[in-house]
Design a protein around this motif. Structure first.
Motif: not given
Length: 402
Positions: A111-133
């Motif tokens: 329910a979370q990753w599928q919409p994010w995948f679809e939006h990324t593909a449709r809009r050519q989103w770039f994802w950045g990293n701010a995780l750094n545990p």
């Protein structure tokens, strides 16, 4: 910015799968034309990132049913290597694009990753990293239905010029790690242009500040959550192998530039009996060692990539033992890529000569890039893990670095 790219590659936003390597090679040629100037300038490679957006390659690892290209990890990593031969920074942020998407897929429910995948593909989103545990400065305070994130994160590769961020924080009550996917433009998020390292100068690996950033419960990646199952524990292994491919690509690029210079610019030492550099026995010995080392790393990397494809195909059926054997394979490749890559990037000057140190060539960028990146994950600790496997058959314990 010092550079501009030609008009976008002709074609569709969603290219055919069969075209991905041709598109990647065309992009690599464009990146190579300005790589030296951009290494000197630093800053955000905005034109190059936009070219990646237009190419459709940002969706390589997204399944076709969600609008992506449905490529395998082996295919994505091959393109990372091709980019790294000419521009290690672009290879880094491109690889991290797919690492961030893998993070969403592995730590979140459909329910979370599928919409994010679809939006990324449709809009050519770039994802950045701010995780750094390893950076605990960002704290998450619970509120009804959401959290408030406050603090800082460093080494946030690709955060600038991104549309989405993978972020982490420590729960203020019990210090457990929370990971979320949030829009980069959300109120309270500030991206600092403070990355100024000797290498990887265009990875935008600076600081992200969080000032009471509202993160909804629905944006927390909690099902199954980070590193909770053997399958979710593939995330750090994807990170490790992605960077290993960057290392190998850097070394291959250094080799290619050294070879060209040796054949076309270098002169035999005055004591040499050889008429050309290509006939000098000492130069040939160096190149033989370079070739043997690179061939060894290529074999290790390609084996690890095949194993990753197999592990990914297992999904939730992946066992801890299978995951452990993959971890050993990737650690082996990473140690070899680090050692041999640094050797090639250092010794290339022994086969090119003093004129190859001219500042305009910036052949030192290969060593600077590789040295900068490899320090973030010390080889000594990888060797300790490999020793524990070799002697005791104990696989590396899952963590964000193994």
């Amino acid at each position: 910015m010092l550079n501009t790219l030609a008009p976008p590659i002709a074609g569709r936003a969603r290219p055919r799968h069969d075209d991905i390597f041709a598109i990647a090679d065309e992009l690599a040629q464009r990146f190579a034309a300005t790589a030296v100037a951009r290494d000197q300038a630093g800053g955000t490679p905005k034109a190059e990132r936009d070219a990646l957006r237009r190419s459709g390659l940002l969706t390589l690892a997204i399944p076709r049913e969600f609008g992506g290209l449905g490529a395998s990890w082996s295919e994505m990593l091959t393109i990372v290597r091709r980019f790294a031969r000419v521009d290690a920074s672009i290879a880094h942020v491109f690889g991290f694009q797919h690492l961030m998407l893998a993070t969403v897929r592995l730590f979140a429910g459909p329910a979370q990753w599928q919409p994010w995948f679809e939006h990324t593909a449709r809009r050519q989103w770039f994802w950045g990293n701010a995780l750094n545990p390893l950076d605990p400065r960002t704290q998450a305070r619970p509120r009804p239905g959401h959290y408030l994130f406050a603090g800082q994160k460093r080494f946030c590769s690709g955060a600038l010029d991104s549309e989405m961020l993978i972020v982490s924080a420590r729960h203020a009550d019990d210090q457990r790690l929370l990971i979320a996917a949030v829009p980069t433009a959300r109120s309270g998020i500030t991206l600092l242009d403070d990355w100024d390292s000797i290498g990887q100068r265009q990875t935008d690996s600076g600081t992200v500040q969080f000032e009471q950033v509202r993160v909804e419960n629905s944006e927390i990646l909690a099902d199954p959550g980070p590193l909770t199952t053997p399958f979710s524990c593939l995330r750090p292994l994807i990170a490790q192998l992605t960077l290993t491919c960057v290392y190998l690509g850097i070394a291959e690029g250094a080799f290619d530039e050294a070879r060209h210079f040796s054949l076309h610019e270098a002169r035999p030492w005055h004591r040499s009996a050889a008429a050309t550099v290509g006939e000098d026995p000492y130069v040939l010995n160096h190149y033989g060692e370079f070739w043997l080392g690179l061939e060894s790393v290529r074999a290790l990397v390609e084996r690890a990539a095949r194993m990753l494809d197999d592990a990914w195909a297992c999904g939730d059926a992946l066992t801890a033992d299978e995951r452990g054997r993959l971890a050993v394979s990737i650690a082996s490749a990473k140690v070899a890529a680090t050692r041999i890559g640094l050797d090639v990037c250092t010794r290339l000057f022994e086969v090119t000569g003093a004129r190859a140190t001219h500042a305009a060539l910036r052949l030192d960028r290969h060593w600077r890039n590789l040295r900068t990146q490899t320090l973030h994950d010390p080889v000594d600790y990888k060797l300790r893990e490999l020793g524990d496997w070799a002697l005791n058959q104990q696989p590396p314990a899952p963590s964000f670095y193994s």
